[in-house]
Motif scaffolding. Structure first.
Motif, PDB file in Angstrom:
ATOM      1  N   PRO A 227       0.847  -1.201   0.008  1.00  0.00           N
ATOM      2  CA  PRO A 227      -0.154   0.092  -0.058  1.00  0.00           C
ATOM      3  C   PRO A 227       0.992   1.252  -0.034  1.00  0.00           C
ATOM      4  CG  PRO A 227       0.113  -0.940   1.912  1.00  0.00           C
ATOM      5  CD  PRO A 227       0.793  -1.849   1.307  1.00  0.00           C
ATOM      6  N   SER A 228       2.056   1.213   0.650  1.00  0.00           N
ATOM      7  CA  SER A 228       2.745   2.603   0.708  1.00  0.00           C
ATOM      8  C   SER A 228       4.029   2.125   0.884  1.00  0.00           C
ATOM      9  CB  SER A 228       2.424   3.637   1.655  1.00  0.00           C
ATOM     10  OG  SER A 228       1.935   2.990   2.975  1.00  0.00           O
ATOM     11  N   LYS A 229       4.935   1.479   0.165  1.00  0.00           N
ATOM     12  CA  LYS A 229       6.152   1.018   0.551  1.00  0.00           C
ATOM     13  C   LYS A 229       7.150   1.335  -0.638  1.00  0.00           C
ATOM     14  CE  LYS A 229       5.365  -2.756   3.622  1.00  0.00           C
ATOM     15  NZ  LYS A 229       5.128  -2.156   5.025  1.00  0.00           N
ATOM     16  N   ILE A 230       8.289   1.640  -0.311  1.00  0.00           N
ATOM     17  CA  ILE A 230       9.205   1.668  -1.431  1.00  0.00           C
ATOM     18  C   ILE A 230      10.491   0.740  -1.095  1.00  0.00           C
ATOM     19  CG2 ILE A 230      10.637   3.723  -0.220  1.00  0.00           C
ATOM     20  CD1 ILE A 230      10.051   3.945  -3.916  1.00  0.00           C
ATOM     21  N   VAL A 231      10.212  -0.246  -2.064  1.00  0.00           N
ATOM     22  CA  VAL A 231      11.019  -1.593  -1.647  1.00  0.00           C
ATOM     23  C   VAL A 231      12.538  -1.689  -2.865  1.00  0.00           C
ATOM     24  CG1 VAL A 231      11.084  -4.045  -1.979  1.00  0.00           C
ATOM     25  CG2 VAL A 231       9.019  -2.646  -1.092  1.00  0.00           C
ATOM     26  N   THR A 232      13.576  -1.876  -1.978  1.00  0.00           N
ATOM     27  CA  THR A 232      14.694  -2.304  -2.745  1.00  0.00           C
ATOM     28  C   THR A 232      15.035  -3.520  -2.878  1.00  0.00           C
ATOM     29  OG1 THR A 232      15.602  -0.173  -1.727  1.00  0.00           O
ATOM     30  CG2 THR A 232      17.225  -1.752  -2.739  1.00  0.00           C
ATOM     31  N   THR A 233      15.335  -4.087  -3.967  1.00  0.00           N
ATOM     32  CA  THR A 233      15.625  -5.551  -4.021  1.00  0.00           C
ATOM     33  C   THR A 233      17.146  -5.997  -4.215  1.00  0.00           C
ATOM     34  OG1 THR A 233      13.675  -5.825  -5.508  1.00  0.00           O
ATOM     35  CG2 THR A 233      15.257  -7.329  -5.808  1.00  0.00           C
ATOM     36  N   VAL A 234      17.368  -6.600  -3.238  1.00  0.00           N
ATOM     37  CA  VAL A 234      18.893  -7.068  -3.083  1.00  0.00           C
ATOM     38  C   VAL A 234      19.002  -8.376  -3.678  1.00  0.00           C
ATOM     39  CG1 VAL A 234      20.802  -7.501  -1.716  1.00  0.00           C
ATOM     40  CG2 VAL A 234      19.249  -5.626  -0.955  1.00  0.00           C
ATOM     41  N   VAL A 235      19.859  -8.673  -4.622  1.00  0.00           N
ATOM     42  CA  VAL A 235      20.076 -10.197  -5.182  1.00  0.00           C
ATOM     43  C   VAL A 235      21.394 -10.620  -4.569  1.00  0.00           C
ATOM     44  CG1 VAL A 235      20.562 -11.332  -7.181  1.00  0.00           C
ATOM     45  CG2 VAL A 235      19.156  -9.326  -7.461  1.00  0.00           C
ATOM     46  N   GLY A 236      21.468 -11.965  -3.799  1.00  0.00           N
ATOM     47  CA  GLY A 236      22.475 -12.587  -3.254  1.00  0.00           C
ATOM     48  C   GLY A 236      22.538 -14.321  -3.687  1.00  0.00           C
TER      49      GLY A 236
END
Length: 145
Positions: free
Chosen positions: A110-119
């Motif tokens: 609903p109101s998130k700013i998501v960073t995707t980390v690849v590992g």
């Protein structure tokens, strides 16, 4: 196909925000969060580890997801958030994860700013599920990189 961690790094290099001088933003009213895309190499293919969220959670209950969640004040950056959440949810020790890339932020409802980390994680990793957050863990071969 990228068969090594270095090959994955090269594949993700043009999207890696740590390399490209990407400017992070925190839009007003959005909560920062991070997810970890845990990859491992088995049977001549890269696999991605996924979770099924517990059915009783207030958001995204029962959905297939990457390990992750909201940033804490104690997290020094997006990588720390993703690793902390993966450890809390599936018992993945942060020190065994080799970070390949940090991808650009994405707004998510609903109101998130998501960073995707690849590992990359060890092939023999055995999840220890935190049942308050995760119903089960599964993995799937990824498309050829």
């Amino acid at each position: 196909m990228a068969r090594t961690v270095d090959g994955l790094r090269r594949l993700f290099q043009r999207c890696d925000t740590r390399i490209n001088g990407y400017t992070k933003v925190k839009p007003l009213g959005y909560t920062p969060a991070s997810v970890l895309v845990p990859l491992f190499y088995r049977d001549d293919a890269w696999h991605v580890l996924l979770t099924v969220r517990s059915k009783h959670l207030s958001s995204h209950a029962g959905l297939v997801a990457f390990p992750g969640g909201n940033a804490d004040d104690s997290d020094i950056d997006e990588i720390a958030t993703a690793l902390r959440e993966a450890e809390e949810e599936i018992g993945l020790p942060p020190e065994v994860v080799e970070i390949v890339a940090v991808l650009p932020q994405s707004p998510v409802r609903p109101s998130k700013i998501v960073t995707t980390v690849v590992g990359v994680i060890p092939t023999d990793f055995k999840p220890e599920i935190n049942e308050t957050e995760v119903h089960k863990v599964l993995h799937s071969p990824s498309p050829d990189f």
